[in-house]
Design a protein around this motif. Structure first.
Motif, PDB file in Angstrom:
ATOM      1  N   ILE A  87       0.770  -1.132   0.129  1.00  0.00           N
ATOM      2  CA  ILE A  87       0.097   0.013   0.011  1.00  0.00           C
ATOM      3  C   ILE A  87       0.956   1.238   0.017  1.00  0.00           C
ATOM      4  O   ILE A  87       1.748   1.528   0.686  1.00  0.00           O
ATOM      5  CB  ILE A  87      -0.813   0.095   1.236  1.00  0.00           C
ATOM      6  CG1 ILE A  87      -1.836  -1.230   1.365  1.00  0.00           C
ATOM      7  CG2 ILE A  87      -1.877   1.236   1.427  1.00  0.00           C
ATOM      8  CD1 ILE A  87      -2.243  -1.586   2.704  1.00  0.00           C
ATOM      9  N   PHE A  88       0.330   2.218  -0.963  1.00  0.00           N
ATOM     10  CA  PHE A  88       1.014   3.519  -1.021  1.00  0.00           C
ATOM     11  C   PHE A  88       0.311   4.624  -1.034  1.00  0.00           C
ATOM     12  O   PHE A  88      -1.118   4.322  -1.599  1.00  0.00           O
ATOM     13  CB  PHE A  88       2.062   3.578  -2.443  1.00  0.00           C
ATOM     14  CG  PHE A  88       3.128   2.724  -2.671  1.00  0.00           C
ATOM     15  CD1 PHE A  88       4.430   2.753  -2.251  1.00  0.00           C
ATOM     16  CD2 PHE A  88       2.682   1.180  -2.835  1.00  0.00           C
ATOM     17  CE1 PHE A  88       5.399   2.172  -2.355  1.00  0.00           C
ATOM     18  CE2 PHE A  88       3.751   0.227  -3.007  1.00  0.00           C
ATOM     19  CZ  PHE A  88       5.284   0.594  -2.606  1.00  0.00           C
ATOM     20  N   TYR A  89       0.322   5.822  -0.515  1.00  0.00           N
ATOM     21  CA  TYR A  89      -0.334   6.903  -0.373  1.00  0.00           C
ATOM     22  C   TYR A  89       0.154   7.883  -1.520  1.00  0.00           C
ATOM     23  O   TYR A  89       1.242   8.481  -1.168  1.00  0.00           O
ATOM     24  CB  TYR A  89      -0.684   7.597   0.884  1.00  0.00           C
ATOM     25  CG  TYR A  89      -1.392   6.381   1.742  1.00  0.00           C
ATOM     26  CD1 TYR A  89      -2.748   6.235   1.436  1.00  0.00           C
ATOM     27  CD2 TYR A  89      -0.695   5.686   2.547  1.00  0.00           C
ATOM     28  CE1 TYR A  89      -3.481   5.253   2.296  1.00  0.00           C
ATOM     29  CE2 TYR A  89      -1.323   4.877   3.606  1.00  0.00           C
ATOM     30  CZ  TYR A  89      -2.792   4.680   3.213  1.00  0.00           C
ATOM     31  OH  TYR A  89      -3.417   3.633   3.872  1.00  0.00           O
ATOM     32  N   ILE A  90      -0.464   8.106  -2.628  1.00  0.00           N
ATOM     33  CA  ILE A  90       0.143   8.807  -3.886  1.00  0.00           C
ATOM     34  C   ILE A  90      -1.211   9.860  -4.255  1.00  0.00           C
ATOM     35  O   ILE A  90      -2.312   9.520  -4.588  1.00  0.00           O
ATOM     36  CB  ILE A  90       0.603   8.039  -4.740  1.00  0.00           C
ATOM     37  CG1 ILE A  90       1.501   6.963  -4.367  1.00  0.00           C
ATOM     38  CG2 ILE A  90       1.086   8.790  -6.178  1.00  0.00           C
ATOM     39  CD1 ILE A  90       1.995   5.931  -5.496  1.00  0.00           C
ATOM     40  N   THR A  91      -0.719  11.046  -4.583  1.00  0.00           N
ATOM     41  CA  THR A  91      -1.703  12.121  -5.070  1.00  0.00           C
ATOM     42  C   THR A  91      -1.538  11.899  -6.644  1.00  0.00           C
ATOM     43  O   THR A  91      -0.965  11.523  -7.403  1.00  0.00           O
ATOM     44  CB  THR A  91      -1.279  13.452  -4.778  1.00  0.00           C
ATOM     45  OG1 THR A  91       0.182  13.758  -5.416  1.00  0.00           O
ATOM     46  CG2 THR A  91      -1.072  13.996  -3.380  1.00  0.00           C
ATOM     47  N   ASP A  92      -2.975  11.823  -6.786  1.00  0.00           N
ATOM     48  CA  ASP A  92      -3.345  11.798  -8.389  1.00  0.00           C
ATOM     49  C   ASP A  92      -3.095  13.024  -9.336  1.00  0.00           C
ATOM     50  O   ASP A  92      -2.593  13.881  -8.910  1.00  0.00           O
ATOM     51  CB  ASP A  92      -4.840  11.125  -8.725  1.00  0.00           C
ATOM     52  CG  ASP A  92      -5.840  12.148  -8.029  1.00  0.00           C
ATOM     53  OD1 ASP A  92      -5.645  13.436  -8.054  1.00  0.00           O
ATOM     54  OD2 ASP A  92      -7.010  11.880  -7.950  1.00  0.00           O
ATOM     55  N   ARG A  93      -3.563  13.013 -10.565  1.00  0.00           N
ATOM     56  CA  ARG A  93      -3.412  14.139 -11.490  1.00  0.00           C
ATOM     57  C   ARG A  93      -4.025  15.523 -10.710  1.00  0.00           C
ATOM     58  O   ARG A  93      -3.601  16.513 -11.196  1.00  0.00           O
ATOM     59  CB  ARG A  93      -4.009  13.854 -12.832  1.00  0.00           C
ATOM     60  CG  ARG A  93      -3.047  12.699 -13.552  1.00  0.00           C
ATOM     61  CD  ARG A  93      -4.142  12.546 -14.947  1.00  0.00           C
ATOM     62  NE  ARG A  93      -5.475  12.106 -14.698  1.00  0.00           N
ATOM     63  CZ  ARG A  93      -6.350  12.770 -15.207  1.00  0.00           C
ATOM     64  NH1 ARG A  93      -6.237  14.161 -15.780  1.00  0.00           N
ATOM     65  NH2 ARG A  93      -7.504  12.488 -14.899  1.00  0.00           N
ATOM     66  N   ALA A  94      -5.124  15.268 -10.118  1.00  0.00           N
ATOM     67  CA  ALA A  94      -5.762  16.181  -9.457  1.00  0.00           C
ATOM     68  C   ALA A  94      -5.356  16.751  -8.230  1.00  0.00           C
ATOM     69  O   ALA A  94      -5.719  17.856  -7.659  1.00  0.00           O
ATOM     70  CB  ALA A  94      -7.286  16.015  -9.372  1.00  0.00           C
ATOM     71  N   GLY A  95      -4.178  15.998  -7.757  1.00  0.00           N
ATOM     72  CA  GLY A  95      -3.803  16.591  -6.509  1.00  0.00           C
ATOM     73  C   GLY A  95      -4.138  15.768  -5.223  1.00  0.00           C
ATOM     74  O   GLY A  95      -4.256  16.278  -4.100  1.00  0.00           O
ATOM     75  N   MET A  96      -5.398  14.845  -5.548  1.00  0.00           N
ATOM     76  CA  MET A  96      -6.122  14.176  -4.515  1.00  0.00           C
ATOM     77  C   MET A  96      -5.236  12.898  -3.868  1.00  0.00           C
ATOM     78  O   MET A  96      -4.943  12.141  -4.669  1.00  0.00           O
ATOM     79  CB  MET A  96      -7.585  13.833  -4.575  1.00  0.00           C
ATOM     80  CG  MET A  96      -8.573  14.999  -4.842  1.00  0.00           C
ATOM     81  SD  MET A  96     -10.048  14.565  -5.329  1.00  0.00           S
ATOM     82  CE  MET A  96     -10.357  13.670  -3.458  1.00  0.00           C
ATOM     83  N   LEU A  97      -5.077  12.667  -2.514  1.00  0.00           N
ATOM     84  CA  LEU A  97      -4.392  11.597  -2.099  1.00  0.00           C
ATOM     85  C   LEU A  97      -5.233  10.428  -2.352  1.00  0.00           C
ATOM     86  O   LEU A  97      -6.394  10.348  -2.114  1.00  0.00           O
ATOM     87  CB  LEU A  97      -3.865  11.721  -0.636  1.00  0.00           C
ATOM     88  CG  LEU A  97      -3.076  10.956   0.143  1.00  0.00           C
ATOM     89  CD1 LEU A  97      -1.600  11.143  -0.573  1.00  0.00           C
ATOM     90  CD2 LEU A  97      -3.108  10.811   1.568  1.00  0.00           C
TER      91      LEU A  97
END
Length: 197
Positions: A148-158
């Motif tokens: 499991i990783f916590y990564i922001t998407d293209r819109a900046g949402m985690l």
């Protein structure tokens, strides 16, 4: 052990693009969800990391990384359009932890020290996948259990991004950190700057 978690959708002051911020968590008693296993050094990436070029379904022997499946959410949030593009980065240190107790994402992020400390990048995750491109043993679980990783998407949402080895390759998925899915004991959780020691 009973606990309650209260989460609110709000705008982050430091990053207005982020719309998911855990404002409050109350527990009936202190919990210890994660056990720090070790730190991992991820070499610098001197070029842009273009997600669409790296996350490609391909299980042939010459594949950069054997990827067997990409979930719809991951494709929508990280690969749609031009996809997510990350700039060059310096050498970083990731930490990985073993999940000791089943939990949804909120308490895990809280124990890591919040969103800023839990966040990693696609390029860091991909580097680890590349070191185990054929499902070899390593820091990523290759037993069908999620990493499991916590990564922001293209819109900046985690987002919660998770990979696991199944059959001939890695399966890559993403979900909202607000989705009430419980991760089971024994999964690995990665972070860049957790407060755990």
């Amino acid at each position: 052990m009973f606990f309650t978690v209260t989460r609110y959708l709000t705008k982050s002051v430091s990053n207005p693009k982020r719309s998911c911020v855990m404002k409050e968590a109350t527990f009936s008693q202190a919990r210890h969800l994660l056990d720090l296993v070790e730190d991992i050094v991820v070499p610098a990436n001197t070029t842009e990391f273009v997600a669409r070029e790296k996350f490609v379904v391909n299980t042939k022997p010459n594949a950069l990384v054997k990827i067997d499946f990409i979930g719809d959410n991951f494709a929508e949030w990280f690969l749609n359009g031009d996809g997510k593009i990350e700039g060059p980065r310096e050498e970083t240190k990731l930490r990985y932890h073993k999940l000791l107790e089943s939990s949804v994402d909120g308490p895990i992020i809280q124990e890591l020290g919040g969103e800023e400390r839990s966040e990693t990048t696609l390029s860091e995750m991909f580097f680890l996948m590349k070191t185990q491109k054929n499902g070899e043993a390593g820091v990523l679980l290759n037993t069908g259990y999620a990493n499991i990783f916590y990564i922001t998407d293209r819109a900046g949402m985690l987002r919660s991004v998770f990979v696991y080895w199944f059959g001939d390759g890695w399966c890559v998925y993403a979900s909202s950190v607000l989705y009430p899915f419980r991760w089971f004991v024994g999964r690995h959780v990665f972070s860049r700057n957790s407060v755990l020691s």
